[in-house]
Write an enzyme that holds these catalytic residues in place. Sequence first.
Site, PDB file in Angstrom:
ATOM      1  N   HIS A 101     -13.096  24.916   7.766  1.00  0.00           N
ATOM      2  CA  HIS A 101     -11.802  24.367   7.331  1.00  0.00           C
ATOM      3  C   HIS A 101     -11.459  24.863   5.931  1.00  0.00           C
ATOM      4  O   HIS A 101     -11.778  24.191   4.941  1.00  0.00           O
ATOM      5  CB  HIS A 101     -11.856  22.836   7.328  1.00  0.00           C
ATOM      6  CG  HIS A 101     -11.911  22.242   8.686  1.00  0.00           C
ATOM      7  ND1 HIS A 101     -10.791  21.887   9.393  1.00  0.00           N
ATOM      8  CD2 HIS A 101     -12.962  21.964   9.497  1.00  0.00           C
ATOM      9  CE1 HIS A 101     -11.136  21.394  10.567  1.00  0.00           C
ATOM     10  NE2 HIS A 101     -12.459  21.439  10.657  1.00  0.00           N
ATOM     11  N   CYS A 144     -10.858  25.960  13.166  1.00  0.00           N
ATOM     12  CA  CYS A 144     -11.849  25.160  13.881  1.00  0.00           C
ATOM     13  C   CYS A 144     -11.486  25.066  15.366  1.00  0.00           C
ATOM     14  O   CYS A 144     -11.693  26.024  16.095  1.00  0.00           O
ATOM     15  CB  CYS A 144     -12.008  23.795  13.210  1.00  0.00           C
ATOM     16  SG  CYS A 144     -13.592  23.047  13.599  1.00  0.00           S
ATOM     17  N   GLY A 164      -3.817   7.244  -5.269  1.00  0.00           N
ATOM     18  CA  GLY A 164      -4.690   8.417  -5.288  1.00  0.00           C
ATOM     19  C   GLY A 164      -4.052   9.557  -6.065  1.00  0.00           C
ATOM     20  O   GLY A 164      -4.704  10.219  -6.879  1.00  0.00           O
ATOM     21  N   SER A 203       0.855  -1.194   0.000  1.00  0.00           N
ATOM     22  CA  SER A 203       0.000   0.000   0.000  1.00  0.00           C
ATOM     23  C   SER A 203       0.892   1.246   0.000  1.00  0.00           C
ATOM     24  O   SER A 203       2.121   1.130   0.037  1.00  0.00           O
ATOM     25  CB  SER A 203      -0.921  -0.019   1.214  1.00  0.00           C
ATOM     26  OG  SER A 203      -0.158  -0.065   2.377  1.00  0.00           O
ATOM     27  N   PRO A 219       8.199  -8.577  -7.889  1.00  0.00           N
ATOM     28  CA  PRO A 219       6.958  -8.196  -7.189  1.00  0.00           C
ATOM     29  C   PRO A 219       5.871  -7.749  -8.166  1.00  0.00           C
ATOM     30  O   PRO A 219       4.689  -8.075  -7.984  1.00  0.00           O
ATOM     31  CB  PRO A 219       7.401  -7.032  -6.287  1.00  0.00           C
ATOM     32  CG  PRO A 219       8.870  -7.221  -6.103  1.00  0.00           C
ATOM     33  CD  PRO A 219       9.379  -7.849  -7.375  1.00  0.00           C
ATOM     34  N   THR A 220       6.266  -7.029  -9.217  1.00  0.00           N
ATOM     35  CA  THR A 220       5.294  -6.581 -10.215  1.00  0.00           C
ATOM     36  C   THR A 220       4.695  -7.773 -10.954  1.00  0.00           C
ATOM     37  O   THR A 220       3.483  -7.863 -11.154  1.00  0.00           O
ATOM     38  CB  THR A 220       5.971  -5.603 -11.201  1.00  0.00           C
ATOM     39  OG1 THR A 220       6.357  -4.456 -10.463  1.00  0.00           O
ATOM     40  CG2 THR A 220       5.043  -5.191 -12.327  1.00  0.00           C
ATOM     41  N   GLN A 221       5.551  -8.710 -11.314  1.00  0.00           N
ATOM     42  CA  GLN A 221       5.054  -9.912 -12.010  1.00  0.00           C
ATOM     43  C   GLN A 221       4.013 -10.639 -11.152  1.00  0.00           C
ATOM     44  O   GLN A 221       2.970 -11.061 -11.642  1.00  0.00           O
ATOM     45  CB  GLN A 221       6.207 -10.867 -12.313  1.00  0.00           C
ATOM     46  CG  GLN A 221       7.241 -10.328 -13.291  1.00  0.00           C
ATOM     47  CD  GLN A 221       8.349 -11.350 -13.536  1.00  0.00           C
ATOM     48  OE1 GLN A 221       8.099 -12.539 -13.678  1.00  0.00           O
ATOM     49  NE2 GLN A 221       9.588 -10.889 -13.571  1.00  0.00           N
ATOM     50  N   GLU A 246      -8.772  24.820   4.432  1.00  0.00           N
ATOM     51  CA  GLU A 246      -7.768  23.988   3.750  1.00  0.00           C
ATOM     52  C   GLU A 246      -8.382  23.053   2.717  1.00  0.00           C
ATOM     53  O   GLU A 246      -7.717  22.656   1.766  1.00  0.00           O
ATOM     54  CB  GLU A 246      -6.924  23.198   4.766  1.00  0.00           C
ATOM     55  CG  GLU A 246      -7.627  22.100   5.542  1.00  0.00           C
ATOM     56  CD  GLU A 246      -8.273  22.570   6.842  1.00  0.00           C
ATOM     57  OE1 GLU A 246      -8.651  23.756   6.909  1.00  0.00           O
ATOM     58  OE2 GLU A 246      -8.426  21.757   7.773  1.00  0.00           O
ATOM     59  N   GLU A 277     -11.114  -8.359   1.053  1.00  0.00           N
ATOM     60  CA  GLU A 277     -12.232  -7.415   1.095  1.00  0.00           C
ATOM     61  C   GLU A 277     -12.408  -6.586  -0.177  1.00  0.00           C
ATOM     62  O   GLU A 277     -13.470  -6.009  -0.398  1.00  0.00           O
ATOM     63  CB  GLU A 277     -12.151  -6.514   2.340  1.00  0.00           C
ATOM     64  CG  GLU A 277     -10.825  -5.854   2.551  1.00  0.00           C
ATOM     65  CD  GLU A 277     -10.791  -5.029   3.836  1.00  0.00           C
ATOM     66  OE1 GLU A 277     -11.592  -5.310   4.741  1.00  0.00           O
ATOM     67  OE2 GLU A 277      -9.965  -4.105   3.901  1.00  0.00           O
TER      68      GLU A 277
HETATM   69  N1  GLN Z   1     -13.617  19.504  18.591  1.00  0.00           N
HETATM   70  C1  GLN Z   1     -14.139  20.726  18.064  1.00  0.00           C
HETATM   71  C2  GLN Z   1     -15.611  20.603  17.693  1.00  0.00           C
HETATM   72  O1  GLN Z   1     -16.094  19.505  17.530  1.00  0.00           O
HETATM   73  C3  GLN Z   1     -13.343  21.185  16.863  1.00  0.00           C
HETATM   74  C4  GLN Z   1     -13.553  20.319  15.669  1.00  0.00           C
HETATM   75  C5  GLN Z   1     -12.521  20.526  14.595  1.00  0.00           C
HETATM   76  O2  GLN Z   1     -11.490  21.141  14.831  1.00  0.00           O
HETATM   77  N2  GLN Z   1     -12.775  20.011  13.420  1.00  0.00           N
HETATM   78  O3  GLN Z   1     -16.285  21.570  17.559  1.00  0.00           O
END
Ligand code: GLN
Length: 557
Positions: A508, A382, A19, A14, A190-192, A510, A149
């Site tokens: 978030h 958050c 991805g 893995s 390993p590939t084979q 990000e 699985e």
């Molecule tokens: N633990 C906090 C909440 O549930 C912050 C969650 C987070 O940072 N994603 O609100």
Amino acid sequence: MSAKYIFVTGGVVSSLGKGLAAASIGCLLESRGLKVNLMKFDPYLNVDPGTMSPFQHGEVFVTDDGAETDLDLGHYERFTHAKLSRDNNWTTGRIYEQIITKERRGDYLGKTVQVIPHVTNEIKAAMKKVAQDVDVCIVEIGGTVGDIESLPFMEAIRQMRQELGREHTLFMHVTLVPFIAAAQELKTKPTQHSVKELLSIGIQPDILLCRTDRFLAKDIKSKIALFCNVAEEAVITAKDVASIYEVPVVFSREGVDTLVLKYLHLEAQDRDLKDWEEIVHRVYNPKAEVNIGIVGKYVEYEDSYKSLKEALVHGALAHNLKLNLNWIEAEGLETGGATNEEQLEGYDGILVPGGFGKRGIEGMLIAIRYAREKKVPYFGICLGMQTACVEFARNVCGLTEANSSEFDPATPHRVIYKLRELRGVEELGGTMRLGAWTCKIEPNTLAHRIYGQLEISERHRHRYEFNREYESTLVAGGLRISGSTPDGTYVEMVELPDHPHFIGCQFHPEFKSKPLEPHPLFKSFVGAAYEHGLKRRAEKAASEVEMFHRPEKVGKR
Ligand code: GLN
């Protein structure tokens, strides 16, 4: 026109970057003007990764529609324009959940419900759903060939080839060609074996992406081609690279996209990868460096903060900077004293990311206090926004026992408390405030300057919220609430006007940052950190000059 499918499987071990490979192929096909969608099947039994430990699973990536998904979906969004939703990530658990619901409803009209055809049909239906309206649908099968699985998924893709034919389906297998130091040789065995395993379940790969640390010479490629039954041109060197954003460029040099077009009988325009080549150029030619400290609790396992790390890289690339990321274990700061200062000194910016549970909270509060008092750019995401509010309540507003009820249910000052809409909800799976919500930004705030607009949409994943009963106290102390839901219910952003760059958000950001479209909050934070670093170093240099001269002055007195 019906979509063509590329099925990406993995062999040998893995973590070979299936991805990223899938995302990079998507990126390359888009660079040819094709419309793509990507999806991932995860063979485990959890309904989604939302309730799994970050150590087990890494980051939980959240889509606009509030699905808690595998982190590979983050790669798909960063590398392509595909709009992902809960339809783009399926686990065995969710497939079975659906089947059992149908069975209880009586939908199967008394038939025996079986893996073939019922489970495989459900899997194929999920693929066909996301393949609507696109030219190519890239389907990644999690796990490694040979896993018990993943068999129903393998059987489903085998059937897809049988149903749709060669011109509409392509099997791409990601495998490993290790260099064995003792023999001073690249090994193809390993590939084979991995391909043999695939063949035993009826799948003949068309293209082999061979992960390796060096380019595969022609003789190695022909050996693999011969024993794995693929064309020599279809044995691709997937060489390790220093930056993930180089993968599409490396694949293009190997002609992967040309091969895909040929095998799938697709017409497309010439490749235009200029934007990605520019990103790669920036990665290798930074003008300077920036040092960011992340104070969190899963720091020894970087996969838990995958999107965060990438978003910071995007923010740094936007300023042509090299990002030096330092992971600081929050618990380690709790020992107190001068060591804290030593640990936190030297960062141009401090970030507290999302997280759950009590461990490390006091350490985060120490780091936030340091950033606030020393005017180091701070970015709280958050949990990092919630802890910033607790720190402010304790150390500026004098509510010394302030806390979040998540960490201290008995606190007399619940500055952060359970989301009102979640009171009484005890079940853990999928019950948080999830997905995209609109946020209204207050004019003339740092948030406004950063976004350049007054209404935004960002993704959420939390169970606790800012308690508006404390709003007047904290605002009187100098905190500014700069973003809220349009109906005013939830606080979404806070900041400190008397600080150069102190900002926290309940969402978030990000999850929405891309190398070609760096998120404004990350761009701004990294930029402020860089400026702070320059200033800090200049001041340090000036004080060293002064120190150097001082003994002389003392001597004259
Ligand atoms: N633990 C906090 C909440 O549930 C912050 C969650 C987070 O940072 N994603 O609100």
